[in-house]
Each structure stands twice: as structure tokens, then as C-alpha cells.
Design an enzyme around this catalytic site. Structure first.
Site, mmCIF file in Angstrom:
data_model
loop_
_atom_site.group_PDB
_atom_site.id
_atom_site.type_symbol
_atom_site.label_atom_id
_atom_site.label_comp_id
_atom_site.label_asym_id
_atom_site.label_seq_id
_atom_site.Cartn_x
_atom_site.Cartn_y
_atom_site.Cartn_z
ATOM 1 N N ASP A 478 0.831 -1.202 0.000
ATOM 2 C CA ASP A 478 0.000 0.000 0.000
ATOM 3 C C ASP A 478 0.865 1.251 0.000
ATOM 4 O O ASP A 478 2.064 1.213 0.334
ATOM 5 C CB ASP A 478 -0.893 -0.038 1.255
ATOM 6 C CG ASP A 478 -2.213 0.689 1.057
ATOM 7 O OD1 ASP A 478 -2.316 1.517 0.141
ATOM 8 O OD2 ASP A 478 -3.144 0.426 1.846
ATOM 9 N N ASP A 548 -10.762 2.313 -3.042
ATOM 10 C CA ASP A 548 -11.272 2.060 -1.689
ATOM 11 C C ASP A 548 -12.790 2.106 -1.670
ATOM 12 O O ASP A 548 -13.403 1.902 -0.628
ATOM 13 C CB ASP A 548 -10.706 3.086 -0.701
ATOM 14 C CG ASP A 548 -9.344 2.657 -0.183
ATOM 15 O OD1 ASP A 548 -8.972 1.488 -0.397
ATOM 16 O OD2 ASP A 548 -8.656 3.480 0.430
HETATM 17 C C1 GLA Z 1 -5.707 1.956 2.362
HETATM 18 C C2 GLA Z 1 -6.131 0.814 1.487
HETATM 19 C C3 GLA Z 1 -7.170 -0.012 2.190
HETATM 20 C C4 GLA Z 1 -6.623 -0.510 3.495
HETATM 21 C C5 GLA Z 1 -6.131 0.644 4.341
HETATM 22 C C6 GLA Z 1 -5.406 0.162 5.574
HETATM 23 O O1 GLA Z 1 -6.718 2.880 2.529
HETATM 24 O O2 GLA Z 1 -6.577 1.287 0.257
HETATM 25 O O3 GLA Z 1 -7.571 -1.084 1.369
HETATM 26 O O4 GLA Z 1 -5.584 -1.410 3.246
HETATM 27 O O5 GLA Z 1 -5.235 1.477 3.612
HETATM 28 O O6 GLA Z 1 -4.941 1.203 6.352
#
Ligand code: GLA
Length: 756
Positions: A478, A548
Site C-alpha cells: 500500500d 477504496d
Molecule cells: C488503504 C487501502 C485499504 C486498506 C487501508 C489500511 O486505505 O486502500 O484497502 O488497506 O489502507 O490502512
């Protein structure tokens, strides 16, 4: 060989499947000029195309004359010698001069394709896939060598480009701009297509008519970003999904980029793409070479659909290195939306145990397993397991998950550091910052300076240790914030402009090391959803979390937008709980499955809290995935009902390469009233005219009653429908009846199989 050189005419002709691209070395002046790009032509001497644009204009003053450089179509336009349109190269000397004038010097044509140092790029999979032209140009005053690389994929309508800039002088020079490619057109009858959005709303196609002036798509965020994707296409004004000419560019790069379509004052169009020159400068010492990343150019003579299918074929065949090339990737379940930070060892096992009973194959532990990280404010950078939360660590957890018959995967965010972390307390100078200036926090975190080898190696070593001590078969990488106050404590003043590019090179180096050290690891990228969804990342990771926003209805738009250039098999997509956490929308479980099956497919919900009836639907979805995902993974995508244009439905289909099978997905995004409600006949695509297909509804959404899937009445009711046997010509020309489904968000999947 798809590359011809007509020496007498000074013409290079690059022929891909049904397109030609022609470069001319103009006259004694040896400009590298652009002559043609479009549908295939057979001539190799097309000097007549130089036309009036190249003529020398007499001046009103006797004895004076000049060429209007601003009119000449160039292959790699430079700044400072009379071409005022969007340029590709700008160089500053140590004396502060800005001018560059490239002329042809030599060339090489050879089979295959060179790799680009430190950068991802498409590759030849089998000998004979592609041929390369290297055009060496020089600015004699600067003694600067510029090599233009063109690779032709002859079985696809693809030409890739990259550029090498070498300083052969005894003084350093500063590259202020080195874009990757330029294409010139002799008219402006174009619309421009770009992909825009924001966090949770990535990849929305925006079509703008071209006029004189510039249409720009760009990022200055340090990543390719959610607002603009490194994609730009010019298309004939009447182009549709299935008709018209399209010329597209997609940059194989994950940092700041710039794409410009410019309608200029000689009634032509120039499109360029490359690293964004904003806050960019590169000091090139004598003997050094700078490599500009690859730009992929796709031509389609049959609209956006064919453009997308060409990108998909190129990326699946020549960019993505899948650790599951012959089988479908495992169906995963991720705990993020199920627990957020509030998990315990037992809760995770409970979710995994239920998931495994439903046939889910991979359990992914998301954020919160390391350091002191119980919320967003702490712990990034401390890549050692929090044993208080997970007694026995990742080793024990992964073992328990493996005992359930599942693979185990882990989330990391290696480029970041929390101010409240051991790492930051020990190395406060490792975060990107400008001394004396406030350092912006986003999501309570700073960005580590990955231009520095010691920083990225330190982080990598920590992560390597976690991965070596347990059976981790998947990583979600990420990156949850952008770069601000971008400067590096390790770079001198005249190299600060290198930080953002060096940062991206650092990310590529570590992703490369991860792949080499753990070759069977499935890497999925993510950046606050789809903020780094680009071909550069795809080279290292065959799938990328697209957004997301996990709401099925929104997600269809994001996926169809991303499918403009990225294959469905690369688009990370999960079924999540209702009411959806981002939109509050309630959609049937089946429909959520349809949206996720247009991507990599997985779950992100607390399966342990679901009813038996819902779990039965999940088992059925997993079965459908295993039975039919090969079509989605390998097949040709046809977009039918455009979710951006239609208020009430979305439809797409994927057809197997041999056209014998297909999977159609139809979603009624907004139910309509009237005698026939939302029933509609849609024309299918991509089938064989003469073949007779058996069309069977394999799944229909349940109706949602009071926020719950009403499974008894609705579930898969359509499966009992009459099976239709009809020719491809009828399905494509007359259409297929999408019957009236219950209310909003209902959908169905239809499987087609050629029987005669
Ligand atoms: C980001 C990602 C999510 C999740 C969060 C965790 O927002 O896109 O899918 O993994 O971080 O903190």
C-alpha cells in the site's frame, strides 16, 4: 521484419498489425521528422508528405530566409530553437543556456526489445514478437546524444517508445524535461479521452473536444495518482466504442507524469507524454545516460473497444508476470472492512475458518499487525509483528491459516513512516522534508525518502525478515499518501529536482527485489485504493486494488473506466458488506459478486457474521469463479451498456479467444417503471456469426428486502429460465433480451457456449 529503412528516401517505416508509423530524416538538415501514423500504408517512399510545412520561407528582407520550425512535425521536439509547441526535451547548460537542436546521426534495427535500466517496460515473450529501431540523434553544440527507441509489436497494434539521453561533453548538463514520446497529426478533428477521478472515484473517462490550445492530464503528487491516470487518447470525433480511429498513449511509470494534447496554430495536433517536468531536473554528468520511461502507443481503427483489447493483450502477454499464469488466482478474503484495526488472533481465525468452508483460498491480514499500530496514528515503519495482538506472530498465524487449507497474505506500507514510531524516533531525517519548512502530515504519516539506498534497504530488510519467517504467499503493498515538501537530505542543491524520479526508481528496485527473493509471492499493489494504478506497477504486480470504494454500483464504473487500458485480470475487486461502508448503498450479494468477478475477485467482509443462506451464495460465487474465470482472465472484453452514459444499466461481456464461450454480465443499476420495466434487448459482441450458441443464465441477483438479501424467492430464480439456442449473428445483430429483473441493482450472468 516490421521495420523498414528506405535509405535513398531517408524513411523509416514501422508496420504493426494494421498500422504504419513513418519517420523521415529530412533532407541535408537531417531533422527527425514525423510523417505518418494511422492505418497501414504500403509505400516506403512517402517523401511527398513533407509538403509545405518544411519549406523555407523567404523573408521580406532581401537575402534572408528561414524555416518555420514551429510548423515542422518532429519525432522528438526540443525547446529553444523555434518550435514553441509542447516539447519533449529541454536542457540547461552550466552557463544557463536553454536550447537544443537534434539531428539524425545513425540508427540500428534489430529483433527483440532492450530492457530499460531501473525501469519497468514491456518485453518480448517469444522470439519474433517484436523488433526495435534505435535512432541516434545529436545536438552538436551540447554534444548530447539522444537515442529514440521504437519497438514494434507486429501482432498487435502497438509501438512502444523510450528515450536515452547521454552527455558526451566534458561539462555536466541539466535535463529540465525529457518526455518519452510525441506524435504529430495534420488535423484537429479529434476528441481527447483521459481518465480522471479522485480517491474512491478513480478512472472516470472524460471526453473533451480538441480545439486550438492544450488538454492536459498530469500528476505532481509523487505517484501517478487518483485524479489523472497516465493515459491519453485522441480519437476521431465520431469514434464510438466500436467505430472510428483512436491513437492512445499510456506511460509505463508510477510517478509524476504529464500528457498533453495540443491543437496548435498550424491546424495540427501534437500529443506528448512523459515524466512531469514540474519540480524535475536531472544533472547529467559527462558520460552519464538518463533513461526516460516507456510510453505505449496503441492504434485502433475500430473504436475504444479495440483499443482496450489491444492494451489488454499487450499487458497480459508482455508486461504482467503472473505467478499463476495458467490457473486462476486464489479467491481471497481481506479482513480490512471486516475488522479495521480491531482484530484479535481469534477473530481472524474465525473469519478464515468460515471463509475456507466457502471455498475461499487466501486469507489476507490487512493493516495493524505490526509495531504499536492500533489505529492510523502510529507504527508505520516498525515492521515487526505486534505479539501482544498476535501471540506467536505471523509464523503462528500463517500456520493456523494454512491448517485451514488456505494461503496466507499480508499488508505492508513500506514507503511510509508514522511520527509516532520507533523508526522515526531513530531516523527523523529519513522522512522527505524541506529543512525549516512545516512538514505536512497526511493520514498521520510522512513519506520515507526512498531515493536513499540505506532507507529502502533498511525497510526491505525488516520486511524480508517477516516474510522469511512465515509462509506468506501474497503481499498487499500500500501507499497511502502523496509527496509534499519534496526534498532529500541526501541530495545536493542542484540535484533536488531528481528526488521524485529517484523515489520511483527506489520503489521499482525494492519491488524487483521482492519478486526476485520471493518468486512465488503474489504481489497486489494499492495506493489508498487506485492512486497508483499504472503499467509501471503492473510490471511488478499482476493485480492492483482499484479503489477504496467497494460499492458494487460505483465499482462497475471504476472497473469499466480502468478497463480502457488495463485488463480485468489486473483490477483488484472485492465483495464487501452492506450497507456499503463508503456509500451506504444496499445491493444484492450476487450483484456484488458480479462486480467483483469483473476483477480479481475476493471478499472483504465478516463472513463469520453472515447467514447460512448468504454463505451458500458465496459458495456458489466461488464455484462460478472457478468455472468461468479463465474467460475473464484470458478473453476479449466488450463493453456493451456503458455505466457512465446510462442511468439504468451496465453490461459487459468477455469472449474466449476461440470465440466459443462467453460470459455476459448485466446489471440493472436503476429500475424503470412501465409495462416492461427495465427489460431491454442488448446487442452482444465479439461472437462468431455462424456459430449457434447456447445461452444460459447462470446466476441472477436476489431481491433485497429490508436491507437483507431475500434469498428464498429471488435467488437465482432466472436459472430455471428457458435456455436459448441461437446464432451469433442473431445475438449480435438482433440482440438478447435482458429480462425485467426486480428492483434497483439486480443483475445476472449469462454463459454462452458454441454448440454448432
Ligand atoms: C488503504 C487501502 C485499504 C486498506 C487501508 C489500511 O486505505 O486502500 O484497502 O488497506 O489502507 O490502512
Amino acid at each position: 521484419m516490421g521495420i523498414l529503412y528506405n535509405e535513398q528516401a531517408g524513411i523509416f517505416k514501422l508496420d504493426a498489425l494494421d498500422t504504419s508509423y513513418v519517420i523521415g530524416i529530412f533532407d541535408d538538415e537531417r531533422f527527425v521528422s514525423h510523417l505518418y501514423y494511422g492505418k497501414k500504408i504500403i509505400d516506403s517512399d512517402v517523401r511527398y508528405l513533407y509538403g509545405p510545412l518544411y519549406q523555407v520561407r523567404p523573408s521580406v528582407l532581401p537575402g534572408q530566409a528561414g524555416r518555420i520550425m514551429d510548423a515542422v512535425p518532429f519525432e522528438y521536439p526540443t525547446f529553444g530553437c523555434g518550435d514553441y509547441r509542447e516539447h519533449c526535451l529541454e536542457v540547461e547548460t552550466v552557463d544557463g543556456y536553454h536550447a537544443c537542436d537534434l539531428r539524425y546521426e545513425a540508427h540500428k534495427i534489430y529483433p527483440g526489445k532492450p530492457a530499460l535500466e531501473g525501469l519497468p517496460s514491456t518485453f518480448e515473450r517469444e522470439a519474433g514478437d517484436c523488433n526495435t529501431l534505435e535512432l541516434v540523434c545529436r545536438d552538436k553544440v551540447l554534444n548530447l546524444g539522444v537515442t529514440l527507441l521504437y519497438t514494434v509489436f507486429e501482432q498487435l497494434n502497438v509501438i512502444t517508445r523510450a528515450v536515452l539521453v547521454t552527455n558526451e561533453e566534458s561539462n555536466a548538463v541539466y535535463i529540465k524535461r525529457a518526455l518519452s514520446g510525441c506524435v504529430e497529426f495534420d488535423h484537429q478533428n479529434f476528441d481527447v479521452l483521459t481518465l480522471h477521478g479522485s480517491w474512491e472515484r478513480e478512472c472516470g473517462p472524460v471526453r473533451t473536444p480538441l480545439r486550438q490550445g492544450k488538454i492536459v492530464t498530469e500528476s505532481t503528487r509523487g505517484e501517478s495518482g487518483p485524479t489523472d491516470n497516465p493515459f491519453l487518447a485522441v480519437l476521431s470525433c465520431d469514434a464510438t466504442e466500436d467505430t472510428g480511429e483512436v491513437f492512445a498513449m499510456n506511460l509505463v511509470y508510477s510517478g509524476n507524469f504529464l500528457g498533453v494534447a495540443q491543437g496548435h496554430h498550424f491546424r495540427g495536433t501534437r500529443i506528448v507524454m512523459g515524466i512531469n517536468p514540474v519540480n524535475f531536473s536531472w544533472k547529467l554528468e559527462p558520460g552519464d545516460t538518463f533513461t526516460a520511461p516507456e510510453v505505449v502507443m496503441v492504434y485502433s481503427d475500430r473504436g475504444l473497444g479495440k483499443m482496450s483489447r489491444t492494451f489488454h493483450d499487450l499487458y497480459r502477454g508482455h508486461l504482467i508476470r503472473d505467478v499463476y499464469p495458467d490457473t486462476s488466482r486464489p479467491v481471497l478474503i481481506n479482513n480490512w472492512e471486516a475488522t479495521y484495526f480491531g482484530f484479535t488472533f481469534d477473530r481472524l481465525i474465525e473469519i478464515a475458518a468460515e471463509a475456507s468452508k466457502c471455498g475461499i483460498e487466501l486469507f489476507v491480514l490487512d493493516d495493524g499487525w505490526f509495531g504499536d499500530r492500533n489505529d492510523e496514528t502510529k507504527g508505520l515503519g516498525d515492521w515487526f509483528v505486534n505479539e501482544e495482538k498476535l501471540p506467536g506472530g505471523i509464523a503462528r498465524l500463517s500456520k493456523e491459516i494454512n491448517k485451514l487449507g488456505m494461503k496466507f497474505g499480508l499488508w505492508i506500507e513500506p514507503e511510509m513512516v508514522s511520527p509516532d514510531s520507533k523508526l522515526f524516533r531513530e531516523h527523523p531525517d529519513w522522512a522527505i522534508q524541506i529543512p525549516g519548512r512545516h512538514r505536512s502530515l497526511f493520514r498521520h504519516q510522512y513519506v520515507l525518502d526512498w531515493s536513499r539506498r540505506e532507507v529502502r534497504s533498511h525497510i526491505y530488510d525488516m520486511i524480508h525478515q517477516v516474510l522469511s519467517g512465515a509462509n506468506v504467499e501474497y503481499i498487499k503493498w500500500d501507499m497511502n499518501r502523496t509527496l509534499t515538501e519534496a526534498a532529500s537530505a541526501a541530495l545536493p542543491a542542484d540535484r533536488q529536482g531528481e528526488l521524485c524520479h529517484r523515489y520511483v526508481l527506489g520503489v521499482y528496485e525494492i519491488m524487483g527485489r521482492l519478486r526476485e527473493d520471493f518468486p512465488s509471492l503474489l504481489l497486489e499493489n494499492c495506493s489508498a485504493g487506485g492512486s497508483r494504478f499504472d503499467p509501471g506497477v503492473l510490471y511488478y504486480s499482476p493485480q492492483i486494488w482499484a479503489s477504496d470504494d467497494s460499492d458494487a454500483i460505483e465499482r462497475i464504473q471504476i472497473e469499466m473506466g480502468a478497463s480502457m487500458c488495463y485488463p480485468l485480470s489486473a483490477i483488484g475487486a472485492h465483495v464487501s458488506a452492506v450497507p456499503n461502508h463508503q456509500t451506504g448503498r444496499i445491493t444484492p450479494l450476487e450483484t456484488r459478486g458480479y462486480a467483483a468477478m469483473a476483477g480479481t475477485f475476493g471478499y472483504e467482509l465478516n463472513i463469520a457474521q453472515m447467514s447460512e443462506a448468504e454463505k451458500a451464495v458465496i459458495r456458489e460465487q466461488v464455484d462460478i469463479y472457478h468455472k468461468y474465470n479463465w474467460i475473464v482472465k484470458e478473453g476479449d472484453l466488450y463493453r456493451i451498456g456503458d455505466p457512465f452514459a446510462n442511468r439504468d444499466h451496465a453490461c459487459w461481456m468477455v469472449v474466449s479467444r476461440d470465440k466459443k464461450e462467453a460470459l455476459v454480465t448485466y446489471i440493472q443499476t436503476h429500475a424503470l417503471p412501465g409495462y416492461f420495466g427495465s427489460a431491454r434487448k442488448l446487442r452482444l459482441k465479439g461472437l462468431m456469426d455462424e456459430a449457434v450458441y447456447r445461452a444460459e443464465v447462470i446466476s441472477v441477483s436476489s431481491e433485497v428486502v429490508n436491507g437483507d438479501a431475500h434469498l428464498e424467492g429471488g435467488q437465482n430464480a432466472g436459472k430455471g429460465r428457458e435456455v436459448l439456442e441461437v446464432s451469433g449473428s442473431a445475438l449480435m445483430n438482433a440482440g438478447y433480451w435482458m429480462e425485467r429483473l426486480g428492483g434497483d441493482y439486480m443483475g445476472m450472468m449469462i454463459h454462452l457456449k458454441a454448440i454448432v
